[in-house]
Design a protein around this motif. Structure first.
Motif, mmCIF file in Angstrom:
data_model
loop_
_atom_site.group_PDB
_atom_site.id
_atom_site.type_symbol
_atom_site.label_atom_id
_atom_site.label_comp_id
_atom_site.label_asym_id
_atom_site.label_seq_id
_atom_site.Cartn_x
_atom_site.Cartn_y
_atom_site.Cartn_z
ATOM 1 N N GLU A 39 0.823 -1.201 0.000
ATOM 2 C CA GLU A 39 0.000 0.000 0.000
ATOM 3 C C GLU A 39 0.860 1.254 0.000
ATOM 4 N N PHE A 63 -2.364 0.667 -4.000
ATOM 5 C CA PHE A 63 -3.176 1.426 -3.052
ATOM 6 C C PHE A 63 -4.504 1.777 -3.707
ATOM 7 N N GLU A 64 -5.358 2.437 -2.955
ATOM 8 C CA GLU A 64 -6.717 2.702 -3.424
ATOM 9 C C GLU A 64 -6.737 3.400 -4.779
ATOM 10 N N GLU A 67 -5.425 0.679 -7.481
ATOM 11 C CA GLU A 67 -5.819 -0.723 -7.295
ATOM 12 C C GLU A 67 -6.478 -1.283 -8.548
ATOM 13 N N HIS A 68 -7.391 -0.526 -9.137
ATOM 14 C CA HIS A 68 -8.115 -1.010 -10.313
ATOM 15 C C HIS A 68 -7.171 -1.211 -11.495
ATOM 16 N N THR A 88 -0.466 -4.291 3.440
ATOM 17 C CA THR A 88 -0.965 -2.934 3.573
ATOM 18 C C THR A 88 -0.242 -2.257 4.727
ATOM 19 N N SER A 94 -7.270 -6.100 2.529
ATOM 20 C CA SER A 94 -8.670 -6.200 2.090
ATOM 21 C C SER A 94 -9.669 -5.890 3.187
ATOM 22 N N SER A 96 -10.949 -3.154 5.029
ATOM 23 C CA SER A 96 -10.893 -1.685 4.960
ATOM 24 C C SER A 96 -9.558 -1.203 4.399
ATOM 25 N N ASP A 97 -8.911 -2.025 3.607
ATOM 26 C CA ASP A 97 -7.645 -1.706 2.948
ATOM 27 C C ASP A 97 -7.667 -2.320 1.558
ATOM 28 N N PRO A 98 -6.732 -1.920 0.681
ATOM 29 C CA PRO A 98 -6.685 -2.529 -0.645
ATOM 30 C C PRO A 98 -6.510 -4.046 -0.571
ATOM 31 N N ARG A 101 -10.186 -6.437 -4.599
ATOM 32 C CA ARG A 101 -10.247 -6.613 -6.053
ATOM 33 C C ARG A 101 -9.292 -7.702 -6.521
#
Length: 283
Positions: A39, A63-64, A67-68, A88, A94, A96-98, A101
């Motif tokens: 992260e 990171f957020e 991530e995608h 993270t 995962s 409340s963190d990346p 996905r």
């Protein structure tokens, strides 16, 4: 998967405070992974220094914000047979963190997923809160906007399980005040601050008192634990059962859970409430 070779996705928990809490396997996984997705790569470097380990594989940020876009590349590495380690800033990826996905994509692709268990702010706060731990639910971060937060909390007002939330320090006072409004000021709760760190603090009391205390400002990482709602008394009357189930389902509770709650409150088997509700539904 390429040529029948499948990689492995490893989710590794990292310390939420003291580095000594790092799971023993973490250093070995950091040293042996083909790819380390972190992260925050700067925090990763500090963690590796504290653990006395040097990653031998590629280190990527995950990171957020990316991530995608980065998930397909990591999935490609897994498909090529590589071992991908996801970490993270603190706690389990995962939660409340990346990470969600990538886990979902790996599962869909048939890639094995495993975890290195370890520190968790959710479980640590729950354990030290002094509140019931037999049944609980994790609600993550409440909405930032006041109206959305109020609606979310109103929907949880009748939840009987212990509730666990994350919150930022500068929103803690407002959230506690909103909880006091939604759940009642006398609902027991605990504010767990800086867990496992030097200035760890667990403050317990009714929500109204905790909201007043937090009004002066709160610092550090915060986890909130709130007692569940006491079961509402329900008369031993099938008509009352049906009305109680209808009220719960109108509020968003599933019919199955609503029947279970009403049965507990009335002190009768679930089958009796189920039969009463379905007799009413029958033509």
């Amino acid at each position: 998967m390429i040529g029948g070779v499948t990689g492995l996705l490893v989710l590794a928990a990292t310390p939420i405070g003291q580095v000594r809490d790092a799971p023993p396997r973490l250093a070995a996984e950091l040293a042996g992974a083909d790819v380390v997705a972190a992260e925050d790569t700067r925090r990763l470097r500090r963690l590796c220094r504290d653990l006395g380990v040097e990653p031998s594989g590629r280190v990527l940020s995950y990171f957020e914000g990316n991530e995608h876009a980065r998930t397909p590349a990591l999935l490609e590495a897994l498909g090529a047979g590589e071992r991908v380690l996801l970490v993270t800033d603190a706690g389990m990826p995962s939660v409340s963190d990346p990470g969600y996905r990538l886990v979902a994509a790996a599962v869909d692709a048939g890639v094995p997923v495993t975890a290195v268990p370890g520190p968790s702010a959710v479980l640590t706060a729950l354990a030290v809160s002094g509140l019931p731990v037999d049944r609980f639910c994790f609600e993550g971060f409440p909405p930032r906007k006041a109206g959305e937060r109020q609606r979310r909390l109103a929907g949880l007002a009748h939840e009987e399980r212990t509730l666990v939330f994350f919150e930022s320090p500068h929103r803690t006072a407002a959230t506690l005040a909103a909880m006091a409004d939604a759940f009642g000021g006398d609902r027991p709760a605990a504010v767990c601050r800086e867990l496992t760190k030097t200035h760890e603090e667990v403050r317990r009391g009714p929500l109204s008192e905790l909201a007043a205390w937090a009004a002066d400002g709160v610092r550090g990482e915060v986890t909130l634990v709130v007692a569940g709602a006491p079961p509402a008394a329900v008369p031993a009357d099938p008509a009352a059962w049906r009305a109680a189930v209808a009220e719960l389902t109108d509020g968003g509770t599933t019919r199955k859970e609503a029947i279970a709650r009403v049965a507990r409150a009335a002190g009768v088997p679930k089958r009796e409430v189920y039969d009463a509700v379905h007799r009413e539904d029958a033509p």
